[in-house]
Design a protein around this motif. Structure first.
Motif, PDB file in Angstrom:
ATOM      1  N   THR A   1      -6.261   6.334   3.897  1.00 14.44           N
ATOM      2  CA  THR A   1      -6.421   4.182   3.278  1.00 14.44           C
ATOM      3  C   THR A   1      -7.533   3.845   3.635  1.00 14.44           C
ATOM      4  N   THR A   2      -8.190   2.921   3.119  1.00  6.11           N
ATOM      5  CA  THR A   2      -8.857   2.483   3.546  1.00  6.11           C
ATOM      6  C   THR A   2      -8.566   1.162   4.786  1.00  6.11           C
ATOM      7  N   HIS A   3      -9.139   0.676   5.907  1.00 11.19           N
ATOM      8  CA  HIS A   3      -9.073   0.160   6.366  1.00 11.19           C
ATOM      9  C   HIS A   3     -10.608  -1.035   6.542  1.00 11.19           C
ATOM     10  N   ASN A   4      -9.911  -1.642   7.189  1.00 10.36           N
ATOM     11  CA  ASN A   4     -10.970  -2.879   7.113  1.00 10.36           C
ATOM     12  C   ASN A   4     -10.568  -3.586   8.614  1.00 10.36           C
TER      13      ASN A   4
ATOM     14  N   SER B   1     -15.671  -2.608   6.714  1.00 14.40           N
ATOM     15  CA  SER B   1     -14.652  -1.775   6.566  1.00 14.40           C
ATOM     16  C   SER B   1     -15.246   0.211   6.588  1.00 14.40           C
ATOM     17  N   GLN B   2     -13.717   0.365   6.652  1.00 11.50           N
ATOM     18  CA  GLN B   2     -13.635   2.202   7.186  1.00 11.50           C
ATOM     19  C   GLN B   2     -12.962   3.002   5.918  1.00 11.50           C
ATOM     20  N   GLN B   3     -13.501   3.562   5.050  1.00  8.83           N
ATOM     21  CA  GLN B   3     -12.776   4.743   4.325  1.00  8.83           C
ATOM     22  C   GLN B   3     -12.554   6.079   5.110  1.00  8.83           C
ATOM     23  N   PRO B   4     -11.345   6.275   4.341  1.00  4.74           N
ATOM     24  CA  PRO B   4     -10.773   8.199   5.250  1.00  4.74           C
ATOM     25  C   PRO B   4     -11.414   9.358   5.506  1.00  4.74           C
TER      26      PRO B   4
ATOM     27  N   SER C   1     -13.992   8.286   7.720  1.00 10.59           N
ATOM     28  CA  SER C   1     -15.741   7.931   8.046  1.00 10.59           C
ATOM     29  C   SER C   1     -15.086   7.981  10.195  1.00 10.59           C
TER      30      SER C   1
ATOM     31  N   ASP D   1       0.876  -1.198   0.371  1.00 14.21           N
ATOM     32  CA  ASP D   1      -0.211   0.185   0.344  1.00 14.21           C
ATOM     33  C   ASP D   1       0.948   0.874   0.074  1.00 14.21           C
TER      34      ASP D   1
ATOM     35  N   THR E   1      -9.899   5.831  12.516  1.00 16.97           N
ATOM     36  CA  THR E   1      -9.545   5.648  11.151  1.00 16.97           C
ATOM     37  C   THR E   1      -8.847   7.591  11.918  1.00 16.97           C
TER      38      THR E   1
END
Length: 260
Positions: free
Chosen positions: A150-153, A167-170, A172, A73, A146
């Motif tokens: 970047t997107t995390h899970n 999932s968690q978007q930047p 969010s 990433d 977060t």
């Protein structure tokens, strides 16, 4: 002066006098309670509890920690500052262990504890979970935040409690969840970034702590009694010992771990 005006003033004075009398009665009642046996018991409750303190020691050759590579990433790699190592198996400079979860396993009988209303935070920052190990009471909210672009899970793999995968978007909003049952420990990982790991200890009582850079713990305000004190580590296993807690005293309990 009219009769109506006179009556209004009398009513106003009567209401003021009533308020003064009520406040006076309340203050007298509070003072009486504070000096009653029940009031004294409430004020001296902290003097009627004890504590347990100690160190989580490591003996033997220190494990060689894995170097984390975030190259899959580019965003995580750009956020990386210096060499990053896996946290499982870490040993402090003073020969103690960080990220050891210390908790009272049993000894409370039927005593119940109310979980706090404030949340425990688990933060994704620099493409790592912070903190690596966290404790929470059953029913207390867990807030996952977060700070990364970047997107995390967030993948929570529980056995006793319900597992979940979000999932968690930047940028969010935070993800908030609760665990209903005690469970030590619940692993957390990110499916997108496999090096991201954390552990959650869910407890029925508030007497738990995670060791830091000095490897020590200090559990306070414990009711007198005999308890099982337990320590969990991600790499070196678990240990338990019986500890007696006495009012206004501190019991000492050290643990020594080594390579499995």
């Amino acid at each position: 002066m009219t009769q109506d005006t006179t009556n209004q003033r009398l009513d106003s004075r009567f209401r003021m006098l009533s308020i003064i009398v009520a406040v006076t009665i309340l203050l007298i009642a509070m003072n009486t309670f504070a000096h009653s046996p029940r009031g004294k018991a409430a004020q001296s409750s902290t003097q009627e509890t004890g504590s347990i303190s100690g160190k989580i020691l490591f003996q033997g050759e220190r494990p060689k920690l894995e170097i984390i590579k975030m190259s899959n990433d580019p965003i995580c790699e750009s956020e990386q500052k210096g060499q990053v190592y896996a946290q499982d198996g870490e040993v402090n400079e003073n020969g103690t262990l960080p990220n050891a979860f210390v908790y009272i396993k049993d000894g409370f009988g039927t005593r119940k504890f109310t979980p706090p209303v404030n949340s425990v935070d688990l933060t994704q920052s620099g493409c790592m979970y912070q903190p690596h190990v966290v404790g929470i009471m059953a029913g207390q909210p867990l807030q996952v935040l977060t700070l990364d672009p970047t997107t995390h899970n967030i993948h929570v793999t529980a056995k006793t409690n319900r597992s979940w995968n979000v999932s968690q978007q930047p940028g969010s909003p935070s993800v908030i969840r609760r665990f209903t049952d005690p469970e030590v420990m619940i692993p957390v990982h990110c499916n997108v970034h496999p090096w991201m790991k954390a552990y959650i200890g869910v407890m029925e009582n508030p007497f738990f702590e995670v060791t830091g850079k000095d490897g020590t713990f200090d559990l306070k305000n414990i009711p007198p009694g005999e308890y099982t004190l337990a320590v969990w580590t991600a790499t070196f296993g678990t240990q338990e010992k019986r500890v007696v807690v006495r009012a206004a005293l501190t019991s000492t309990a050290d643990f020594t771990f080594g390579q499995q």
